[in-house]
Enzyme design. Sequence first.
Site, mmCIF file in Angstrom:
data_model
loop_
_atom_site.group_PDB
_atom_site.id
_atom_site.type_symbol
_atom_site.label_atom_id
_atom_site.label_comp_id
_atom_site.label_asym_id
_atom_site.label_seq_id
_atom_site.Cartn_x
_atom_site.Cartn_y
_atom_site.Cartn_z
ATOM 1 C CG ASP A 475 -2.157 0.775 1.137
ATOM 2 O OD1 ASP A 475 -2.272 1.576 0.188
ATOM 3 O OD2 ASP A 475 -3.033 0.615 2.007
ATOM 4 C CG ASP A 545 -9.468 2.594 -0.308
ATOM 5 O OD1 ASP A 545 -8.988 1.463 -0.493
ATOM 6 O OD2 ASP A 545 -8.885 3.491 0.339
HETATM 7 C C1 DGJ Z 1 -5.794 1.959 1.968
HETATM 8 C C2 DGJ Z 1 -6.167 0.759 1.163
HETATM 9 O O1 DGJ Z 1 -6.669 1.137 -0.057
HETATM 10 C C3 DGJ Z 1 -7.152 -0.084 1.971
HETATM 11 O O2 DGJ Z 1 -7.575 -1.185 1.215
HETATM 12 C C4 DGJ Z 1 -6.512 -0.523 3.248
HETATM 13 O O3 DGJ Z 1 -5.456 -1.398 2.977
HETATM 14 C C5 DGJ Z 1 -6.025 0.687 4.022
HETATM 15 N N1 DGJ Z 1 -5.200 1.542 3.226
HETATM 16 C C6 DGJ Z 1 -5.267 0.260 5.244
HETATM 17 O O4 DGJ Z 1 -4.729 1.317 5.907
#
Ligand code: DGJ
Length: 725
Positions: A475, A545
């Site tokens: 990430d 997300d």
């Molecule tokens: C952002 C990501 O897009 C989410 O899926 C998740 O992993 C969060 N970060 C975790 O902090």
Amino acid sequence: MILSITYNKDYKIFYLSNEECTYAFHIGDGGYLHHLHFGGRISEEDIRYLSRELKTEFAPAYNAREQYVSLDTLPQEYPIYGMGDFRETAVLIRTQSGNRITNFKYKCHKIVDKKPQIGGMPSLRGGETLIVTLWDQENNLQMDLYYTIYDKQSAIARRTVLINMYKESVDILKLNSFSLDINRFSFDKICLQGGWAKERSIERTPLSHGIFEVSSTRGSSSHHLNPFIALCDRNTNEDYGEVYGFNLVYSGSYSIKTQVDQLGFTRIGGGINEKDFCWKLKSGETFETPEAVLVYSEHGLSEMSRQYHRLYRDCLINSNYAYKKRPIVLNNWESTYFDFTEKTMCDLIEKAKGTGIDTFVLDDGWFGSRNSDTAGLGDWFVNTAKLQGGLKNVIKKCHECGMKFGIWFEPEMVSEDSDLYRAHPDWCIQVPNVTPCKSRHQLVLDFSNPEVVEYLKKAIGDILTENDISYVKWDMNRNITECYSLYLNAEHQQELMHRYILAVYALAEYLTSTFINVFFEGCSGGGGRFDPAMLYYFPQIWTSDNSDAASRAYIQYGTSMCYPLSTMSGHVSVCPNHQNNRVTPLKSRMYMASFCSTGYELNLNSLTEAEFEKIASHVRFYQSISDLILDGDLYRILSPFEGNYFAELIVSRDKKKAAFLLMKMSARTNDCYPIIKLQGLDENSHYEVEGMGVYIGNVLINVGLKFQNDLNDFETICLRLNSVK
Ligand code: DGJ
């Protein structure tokens, strides 16, 4: 196979041709390269008339023989600065004397079978390559222009290499990966714009005179404008008309500019963003740009996309994974966020047993003192207050339940409240005595400092070595501000953005090549770094997300403009949706997540019995079409950006199998009955259309299927088609 790069000595024209296309340019009288053609295949004709010198009063002439001949009026292959071409240039270099005029002219060329890869940066593999060497006599600079052509694809990969042969250093202020002058201007431009939770929306507007730019200055390719632009005829649609696509294989700050000039040429060029960029190239050193992938289609946008998809699957994505079945994951993020224990995780895993879900992924919060997003980043050791038995017990539980284990990292970041920051406050990007901007309470590590990258290799490497981990989600949740490094000297400060991304690539290269059996997924606050360079390391990327099925119809449709369905990671998540509170049918969430690399974000323990039972049948359904998602040809049939339906069809290469997905965006009373024509099928084969009977291909293509008119908001129909004779 017709694949050839030739040079005609009489015409001084280079032709790069395959069955689909030709790219041609020639060496003009002044030694400058002039673009002639990128489009449908032509034979080796003399088409120099396309770059005939145009007489324009009051234009600066480079040619003493003819006082009207100006670079401003000629189509350039790689335009230089300050010699009379007033349009956007591809290169800007400053010597120590302050001079910015570099007069690059043709010197020689070579054709190589084996494409040289770029040092330290991802690029496409394979293809026949032409390297044209330009030489700037006055400043002793060599520039190599690379052109690669691939078998059957209507595509050219381009990049540039600069070598400083002078005794002093020079400053590179701009060095494009490519530049192209097209001798017409009545184009529409198509960009993929967006933001967090609304990535890659298609925006189509007419191109007009002057300059237009898609770019990022964030140190990442960004949620906001993907490093992609298409130029198409005004009447081009999904299936008809000419289109040029331009996509940068780069994840850092980039720029692609278009310019329409007074003579009706369209110039397009791009590469590393020149804003706040200055690379000191010492005597004897070489600088390589990222690669750009130029695609031409004369059959509309869908065909352009299919070209990108094939090229990226065949020549970019790690060949061990490009066509390999993807893990079907259960990710705990939306069901627990930071609030979990070993028991919560083991209960979730137990519940997933027997559903067909094959990988459990432990997301953010398993390390350091990470109980919220205010602490812990950088401390890549297990939080045993939460996971008393370390990762081992969770992994053991996965194995007992027939699943593999995956884990989340955010390697590039550090929390102020972390052991790493307390030990090395100088390891983050910051300007001395300036309070840094925080984004999600975190700071960005200074990847230009090799010690930082070494620390991460060891810390992440230890976790991957000591535990049976088969999947990593990488990430990256903020952009770079206060762009300054405590590690670099003053003269290298404006190199930081590019050095940063090169070091990200180096870490990704190390981890993916050391842990070859681990499947890596990319992520950046959702889909904030969804670009071809990331796909080189990460065969799939968390698309957004926002996993609301209706929003995903737009996001996945837009993303497919250049990225294959298999590269988009999409999960079935809970309703009301955590990002926008919307309620959509579970069936729609499952089908939408089936038209990408599927998984779950659900808390399986809080589903009703009826909902839970649907998981196993969804997994079975997904498995029945997963070969199409990995390898099929995508036809975008109806755009949610343009009407009330989303419809996509994915067809196997042999045309024997297909899957169709329809979503109605908004219910309408007494609506028309949609009759939807399919594409890409074999006209003469008969297909069993799931639940609808047998139809011959030419009827499906030319007449279409008739659907009910009373679908509810966001209701979907998903059909599998199989050829029966
Ligand atoms: C952002 C990501 O897009 C989410 O899926 C998740 O992993 C969060 N970060 C975790 O902090």
